[in-house]
Structures are given as structure tokens and as C-alpha cells.
Design a protein around this motif. Structure first.
Motif, PDB file in Angstrom:
ATOM      1  N   ALA A   1       0.817  -1.216   0.000  1.00  0.00           N
ATOM      2  CA  ALA A   1       0.000   0.000   0.000  1.00  0.00           C
ATOM      3  C   ALA A   1       0.851   1.266   0.000  1.00  0.00           C
ATOM      4  O   ALA A   1       0.334   2.357  -0.232  1.00  0.00           O
ATOM      5  CB  ALA A   1      -0.933   0.006   1.217  1.00  0.00           C
ATOM      6  N   THR A   2       2.130   1.130   0.282  1.00  0.00           N
ATOM      7  CA  THR A   2       3.044   2.279   0.237  1.00  0.00           C
ATOM      8  C   THR A   2       3.828   2.209  -1.060  1.00  0.00           C
ATOM      9  O   THR A   2       4.645   1.300  -1.251  1.00  0.00           O
ATOM     10  CB  THR A   2       3.999   2.262   1.449  1.00  0.00           C
ATOM     11  N   PRO A   3       3.604   3.130  -1.991  1.00  0.00           N
ATOM     12  CA  PRO A   3       4.165   2.984  -3.340  1.00  0.00           C
ATOM     13  C   PRO A   3       5.682   3.087  -3.402  1.00  0.00           C
ATOM     14  O   PRO A   3       6.309   2.405  -4.218  1.00  0.00           O
ATOM     15  CB  PRO A   3       3.502   4.119  -4.127  1.00  0.00           C
ATOM     16  N   ASN A   4       6.287   3.932  -2.562  1.00  0.00           N
ATOM     17  CA  ASN A   4       7.736   4.112  -2.614  1.00  0.00           C
ATOM     18  C   ASN A   4       8.224   4.653  -1.284  1.00  0.00           C
ATOM     19  O   ASN A   4       7.444   5.037  -0.409  1.00  0.00           O
ATOM     20  CB  ASN A   4       8.125   5.050  -3.767  1.00  0.00           C
ATOM     21  N   GLY A   5       9.544   4.716  -1.154  1.00  0.00           N
ATOM     22  CA  GLY A   5      10.132   5.114   0.111  1.00  0.00           C
ATOM     23  C   GLY A   5       9.847   6.531   0.528  1.00  0.00           C
ATOM     24  O   GLY A   5       9.915   6.858   1.723  1.00  0.00           O
ATOM     25  N   GLY A   6       9.513   7.379  -0.430  1.00  0.00           N
ATOM     26  CA  GLY A   6       9.195   8.755  -0.084  1.00  0.00           C
ATOM     27  C   GLY A   6       7.933   8.897   0.736  1.00  0.00           C
ATOM     28  O   GLY A   6       7.689   9.959   1.339  1.00  0.00           O
ATOM     29  N   LYS A   7       7.128   7.854   0.770  1.00  0.00           N
ATOM     30  CA  LYS A   7       5.864   7.884   1.515  1.00  0.00           C
ATOM     31  C   LYS A   7       5.990   7.292   2.921  1.00  0.00           C
ATOM     32  O   LYS A   7       5.010   7.213   3.646  1.00  0.00           O
ATOM     33  CB  LYS A   7       4.788   7.114   0.744  1.00  0.00           C
ATOM     34  N   ILE A   8       7.186   6.854   3.294  1.00  0.00           N
ATOM     35  CA  ILE A   8       7.381   6.242   4.605  1.00  0.00           C
ATOM     36  C   ILE A   8       7.587   7.319   5.662  1.00  0.00           C
ATOM     37  O   ILE A   8       8.383   8.256   5.469  1.00  0.00           O
ATOM     38  CB  ILE A   8       8.591   5.292   4.593  1.00  0.00           C
ATOM     39  N   GLU A   9       6.894   7.190   6.771  1.00  0.00           N
ATOM     40  CA  GLU A   9       7.114   8.083   7.903  1.00  0.00           C
ATOM     41  C   GLU A   9       8.402   7.667   8.611  1.00  0.00           C
ATOM     42  O   GLU A   9       8.521   6.548   9.106  1.00  0.00           O
ATOM     43  CB  GLU A   9       5.941   8.009   8.883  1.00  0.00           C
ATOM     44  N   ILE A  10       9.371   8.552   8.638  1.00  0.00           N
ATOM     45  CA  ILE A  10      10.651   8.261   9.270  1.00  0.00           C
ATOM     46  C   ILE A  10      10.616   8.755  10.719  1.00  0.00           C
ATOM     47  O   ILE A  10      10.506   9.954  10.982  1.00  0.00           O
ATOM     48  CB  ILE A  10      11.823   8.916   8.517  1.00  0.00           C
ATOM     49  N   GLU A  11      10.715   7.814  11.631  1.00  0.00           N
ATOM     50  CA  GLU A  11      10.687   8.139  13.051  1.00  0.00           C
ATOM     51  C   GLU A  11      11.941   8.902  13.458  1.00  0.00           C
ATOM     52  O   GLU A  11      13.051   8.559  13.057  1.00  0.00           O
ATOM     53  CB  GLU A  11      10.577   6.838  13.853  1.00  0.00           C
ATOM     54  N   GLU A  12      11.754   9.947  14.248  1.00  0.00           N
ATOM     55  CA  GLU A  12      12.883  10.663  14.843  1.00  0.00           C
ATOM     56  C   GLU A  12      12.802  10.531  16.361  1.00  0.00           C
ATOM     57  O   GLU A  12      11.718  10.589  16.942  1.00  0.00           O
ATOM     58  CB  GLU A  12      12.871  12.136  14.429  1.00  0.00           C
ATOM     59  N   ARG A  13      13.947  10.350  16.986  1.00  0.00           N
ATOM     60  CA  ARG A  13      13.992  10.170  18.423  1.00  0.00           C
ATOM     61  C   ARG A  13      14.692  11.353  19.084  1.00  0.00           C
ATOM     62  O   ARG A  13      15.216  12.251  18.427  1.00  0.00           O
ATOM     63  CB  ARG A  13      14.702   8.855  18.768  1.00  0.00           C
ATOM     64  N   ASP A  14      14.702  11.329  20.397  1.00  0.00           N
ATOM     65  CA  ASP A  14      15.267  12.408  21.199  1.00  0.00           C
ATOM     66  C   ASP A  14      16.708  12.697  20.775  1.00  0.00           C
ATOM     67  O   ASP A  14      17.532  11.791  20.668  1.00  0.00           O
ATOM     68  CB  ASP A  14      15.212  11.984  22.670  1.00  0.00           C
ATOM     69  N   GLN A  15      17.006  13.968  20.551  1.00  0.00           N
ATOM     70  CA  GLN A  15      18.361  14.329  20.133  1.00  0.00           C
ATOM     71  C   GLN A  15      19.397  14.025  21.208  1.00  0.00           C
ATOM     72  O   GLN A  15      20.596  13.882  20.914  1.00  0.00           O
ATOM     73  CB  GLN A  15      18.428  15.799  19.745  1.00  0.00           C
ATOM     74  N   ALA A  16      18.948  13.841  22.443  1.00  0.00           N
ATOM     75  CA  ALA A  16      19.885  13.515  23.523  1.00  0.00           C
ATOM     76  C   ALA A  16      20.617  12.201  23.261  1.00  0.00           C
ATOM     77  O   ALA A  16      21.729  12.000  23.746  1.00  0.00           O
ATOM     78  CB  ALA A  16      19.142  13.447  24.862  1.00  0.00           C
ATOM     79  N   GLU A  17      19.991  11.304  22.493  1.00  0.00           N
ATOM     80  CA  GLU A  17      20.641  10.040  22.173  1.00  0.00           C
ATOM     81  C   GLU A  17      21.914  10.254  21.353  1.00  0.00           C
ATOM     82  O   GLU A  17      22.823   9.415  21.384  1.00  0.00           O
ATOM     83  CB  GLU A  17      19.679   9.133  21.400  1.00  0.00           C
ATOM     84  N   MET A  18      21.984  11.358  20.631  1.00  0.00           N
ATOM     85  CA  MET A  18      23.150  11.668  19.815  1.00  0.00           C
ATOM     86  C   MET A  18      24.195  12.491  20.567  1.00  0.00           C
ATOM     87  O   MET A  18      25.356  12.547  20.163  1.00  0.00           O
ATOM     88  CB  MET A  18      22.727  12.461  18.572  1.00  0.00           C
ATOM     89  N   LEU A  19      23.773  13.126  21.632  1.00  0.00           N
ATOM     90  CA  LEU A  19      24.641  14.092  22.300  1.00  0.00           C
ATOM     91  C   LEU A  19      25.463  13.500  23.432  1.00  0.00           C
ATOM     92  O   LEU A  19      26.260  14.204  24.062  1.00  0.00           O
ATOM     93  CB  LEU A  19      23.792  15.254  22.835  1.00  0.00           C
ATOM     94  N   GLY A  20      25.264  12.211  23.704  1.00  0.00           N
ATOM     95  CA  GLY A  20      26.006  11.580  24.786  1.00  0.00           C
ATOM     96  C   GLY A  20      26.091  10.089  24.577  1.00  0.00           C
ATOM     97  O   GLY A  20      25.528   9.530  23.643  1.00  0.00           O
ATOM     98  N   LEU A  21      26.793   9.444  25.498  1.00  0.00           N
ATOM     99  CA  LEU A  21      26.974   8.004  25.427  1.00  0.00           C
ATOM    100  C   LEU A  21      26.991   7.457  26.848  1.00  0.00           C
ATOM    101  O   LEU A  21      27.763   7.919  27.692  1.00  0.00           O
ATOM    102  CB  LEU A  21      28.287   7.655  24.712  1.00  0.00           C
ATOM    103  N   GLY A  22      26.101   6.493  27.108  1.00  0.00           N
ATOM    104  CA  GLY A  22      26.049   5.884  28.436  1.00  0.00           C
ATOM    105  C   GLY A  22      25.727   6.870  29.535  1.00  0.00           C
ATOM    106  O   GLY A  22      26.209   6.723  30.665  1.00  0.00           O
ATOM    107  N   GLY A  23      24.935   7.880  29.216  1.00  0.00           N
ATOM    108  CA  GLY A  23      24.559   8.866  30.221  1.00  0.00           C
ATOM    109  C   GLY A  23      25.558   9.996  30.379  1.00  0.00           C
ATOM    110  O   GLY A  23      25.313  10.931  31.154  1.00  0.00           O
ATOM    111  N   THR A  24      26.678   9.948  29.662  1.00  0.00           N
ATOM    112  CA  THR A  24      27.692  11.001  29.736  1.00  0.00           C
ATOM    113  C   THR A  24      27.646  11.841  28.477  1.00  0.00           C
ATOM    114  O   THR A  24      27.749  11.313  27.361  1.00  0.00           O
ATOM    115  CB  THR A  24      29.096  10.391  29.885  1.00  0.00           C
ATOM    116  N   ARG A  25      27.476  13.140  28.634  1.00  0.00           N
ATOM    117  CA  ARG A  25      27.398  14.022  27.474  1.00  0.00           C
ATOM    118  C   ARG A  25      28.756  14.108  26.799  1.00  0.00           C
ATOM    119  O   ARG A  25      29.796  14.264  27.451  1.00  0.00           O
ATOM    120  CB  ARG A  25      26.921  15.417  27.900  1.00  0.00           C
ATOM    121  N   THR A  26      28.758  13.995  25.468  1.00  0.00           N
ATOM    122  CA  THR A  26      29.992  14.060  24.701  1.00  0.00           C
ATOM    123  C   THR A  26      30.054  15.284  23.798  1.00  0.00           C
ATOM    124  O   THR A  26      31.100  15.556  23.202  1.00  0.00           O
ATOM    125  CB  THR A  26      30.165  12.802  23.836  1.00  0.00           C
ATOM    126  N   ALA A  27      28.945  15.988  23.657  1.00  0.00           N
ATOM    127  CA  ALA A  27      28.904  17.211  22.850  1.00  0.00           C
ATOM    128  C   ALA A  27      28.764  18.416  23.771  1.00  0.00           C
ATOM    129  O   ALA A  27      28.217  18.325  24.879  1.00  0.00           O
ATOM    130  CB  ALA A  27      27.741  17.163  21.866  1.00  0.00           C
TER     131      ALA A  27
END
Length: 358
Positions: free
Chosen positions: A289-315
Motif C-alpha cells: 500500500a506504500t508505493p515508494n520510500g518517499g511515503k514512509i514516515e521516518i521516526e525521529e527520536r530524542d536528540q539527547a541520544e546523539m549528544l552523549g553516550l552511556g549517560g555522559t554528554r559528549t557534545a
């Protein structure tokens, strides 16, 4: 003919366990250092577990959601609201719970697919609608395991002896009912003596490759080498890899596939270096029912997941991040899509319609 794959040897892990009244989910956030199952006794707790990545991987999410519906039915009975309900009335009462489950992870089509199966089972159920739901949830899990065994053999059949393979994210027993999709192909290839070298990308920012894939292969005695995601192109240039083998969270009508972020760049690099690219997923992942990839909803998560590692901020403080969870690989970069129904080579709209159309 004897099956050459020793499933008991290469399939030791189960991330989802139904005890008869509780759903136990292996907490994949704690791996590889702690093996702990989280008990879920309510539908809401299953939805939370799906959203929080306690359980992850498109097939596993669908299986967990099916058991979540079973728990929702038991909650109705425990509250007294289920007394005297026929299947139609139960379906109406259970719909909010199904919507709650469906909203937990929007990209993985298996989630909506499993819930739709539970709805269909309920629509034809009689007085034993509770038992029907229980049996349907168990069937979804059992069929997934059988499909993974089938896909493993089909995918391994495409691999030449002495090959090296690279995988991304985690597509093994941890992401399914058992054995795995892309990792199932790798397991089958190892069992048949075709795969000599296995590489796994770390898979930032949740490190599913580093925390889950290499740990899972280690449990089965399969030697795997971990690489930084950014080392993949250089690895391909060395000639050590003949196939990139990945899973999918959604496969469109034209063969475009959504998978863990970083998959698209692997497909581009693979095409440049003459490395084959295989997508492995059950047919429940195919969304015609989804004709192509442009129609897929791309989930975005909390930016905090990118800004640290193991609970320690790296940025540095004040830095922003963009954190899409998936990307879309165009069908023209895919050499084969493997499902339990068969292999679609060089997928396009026509071949996908032939395999999966009504």
C-alpha cells in the motif's frame, strides 16, 4: 535430505517469553553486560517496552504487540468489563489498547500487521474469543521462527563459498522470534561453510551492532569482527566483503526499503565497490500500500541520544542534533530481497507485484 543447519547450535537466544500470564521481554538496553527480562502484565507496559527499545526489531515488535493484545483482553476480565462480552463487543473495547500499541513505533510495518491479524482473528471468533487471541499471538511467533529458518536457507543459497559479509544494526534472534532475518542468513551461511568472515557495524547511536549483534553471534560460537560505521567503505575497498546483508522495517511496492539509519550509505558504498546488497525480511514487512520510500514516515527520536553516550554528554552544551532512526534504500541499489516466499532479485515495481500483489 538432512537439513545442514544445526538450529539448536545457532539459535540459542529468545528475546520474548510468554509464561501463561506474563510477557517477559529481554531488556536489550542492558546487553551485553546484563541479561535481564522485564515482566509485562499489562498492554500499556508492552507499549512502553516497545517505545523504550526494551524490545526492538520489526518482527519482535509485532510479536510483542500481539501478546500485548492478549494482556489487554485479560485486563478486561480482571476489571470485570469483559464479563458477558461477545467477540464484536470485545473488539470495540480492545481497540484503544491496539491503538496505543500501534503508536509506540510508527515505522515498523510488522507492528500494524500483527495488530491487524489480531483484529481479523477477533472478527471471526465466537464465544472463545479469548482463546482465539491467545492462539493467534502464538501463531504469529511460531510462523516468524519458521519463516526465519526458510529465509536463512534461501539467502545463504545466494552466497559463494569463502565469502565475507557485513551486516548493520541487529537482525538476529534478538530482533525476531529466533534465528533472525539477515543474521539468520549469516548463521545459515556459516553453518554451510560458505561465510568465512563476518563484520558488524557498530550502529550509532544505540550501538545495536556493538552491543547486540556481535554478542549474539558470540553466544552461538560465530566469530565476528566489529567495525566503526565509518570504516565500512574502506573495508569494502579491501575486498574482504562480498555481501552486505541487512534487514528491513518496511518494504515498499517498488522495492524501496526502510531500515536502520546508516543502511542507505552502505548500499551506495556497496554499489561503488561491486559488493552485493541483500535485504532479508519476512513478507509481513512488505507494504504494497506504500508505493515508494518517499511515503514512509521516518521516526525521529530524542536528540539527547546523539549528544552523549552511556549517560555522559559528549557534545558541548548548546549543540543540537538530528536523530532520524531509519533511512530509505532505493530499490535500484538492492541486488536481492529475501523473504520466506522466495527471492526477488533486482526488485522493482513489476517483480514486487508478481511476488506480493493481490
Amino acid at each position: 535430505m538432512t537439513d545442514p543447519i544445526d538450529y539448536a547450535r545457532y539459535d540459542r537466544i529468545r528475546p520474548i517469553r510468554w509464561t501463561g500470564d506474563t510477557l517477559e521481554l529481554l531488556d536489550q538496553r542492558k546487553l551485553p553486560f546484563e541479561v535481564r527480562y522485564i515482566p509485562c502484565t499489562t498492554c500499556a507496559s508492552v507499549a512502553v517496552a516497545i517505545h523504550a527499545l526494551i524490545v526492538r526489531g520489526a518482527p519482535a515488535i509485532g510479536i510483542a504487540a500481539a501478546w500485548g493484545v492478549v494482556l489487554a483482553a485479560r485486563e478486561l476480565d480482571a476489571s470485570g468489563a469483559g464479563a458477558g462480552l461477545d467477540a464484536a463487543a470485545a473488539a470495540e473495547r480492545l481497540e484503544p489498547a491496539m491503538q496505543q500499541l500501534n503508536a509506540a513505533r510508527p515505522t515498523a510495518v510488522n507492528l500494524a500487521w500483527a495488530l491487524q491479524r489480531m483484529r481479523r482473528a477477533l472478527s471471526t471468533a465466537g464465544e472463545d474469543w479469548r482463546g482465539v487471541l491467545l492462539r493467534e499471538a502464538r501463531a504469529i511467533a511460531d510462523e516468524d521462527l519458521a519463516a526465519n529458518h526458510r529465509m536463512g536457507k534461501l539467502g545463504a543459497g545466494l552466497i559463494a563459498n569463502g565469502s565475507g559479509v557485513l551486516t548493520h544494526c541487529n537482525t538476529g534472534s534478538l530482533a525476531t522470534a529466533g534465528f533472525g532475518t539477515a543474521l539468520g542468513v549469516i548463521r545459515a551461511g556459516v553453518a554451510q561453510g560458505k561465510v568465512e568472515r563476518v563484520y558488524a557495524g557498530e550502529t550509532r547511536p544505540w550501538l545495536q551492532g556493538a552491543r547486540l549483534t556481535v554478542w549474539e553471534l558470540q553466544q552461538d560460537g560465530i566469530d565476528a569482527t566489529l567495525i566503526a560505521d565509518s570504516a565500512a567503505s574502506h573495508l569494502m575497498k579491501t575486498g574482504q566483503v562480498q555481501w552486505v546483508i541487512v534487514g528491513a522495517d518496511r518494504i515498499c511496492a517498488n522495492g524501496d526499503t526502510a531500515n536502520k539509519i546508516g543502511t542507505y550509505q552502505l548500499a551506495i558504498a556497496a554499489r561503488y565497490h561491486g559488493v552485493k546488497f541483500m535485504v532479508v525480511a519476512p513478507s509481513s514487512t512488505v507494504d504494497m500500500a506504500t508505493p515508494n520510500g518517499g511515503k514512509i514516515e521516518i521516526e525521529e527520536r530524542d536528540q539527547a541520544e546523539m549528544l552523549g553516550l552511556g549517560g555522559t554528554r559528549t557534545a558541548a552544551e548548546g549543540v543540537r542534533a538530528w536523530n532520524p532512526v531509519f533511512d530509505v534504500t532505493p530499490s535500484e541499489l538492492i541486488d536481492a530481497i529475501v523473504t520466506e516466499r522466495g527471492v526477488v532479485e533486482r526488485p522493482n515495481r513489476v517483480s514486487m507485484q508478481t511476488f506480493f500483489g493481490p
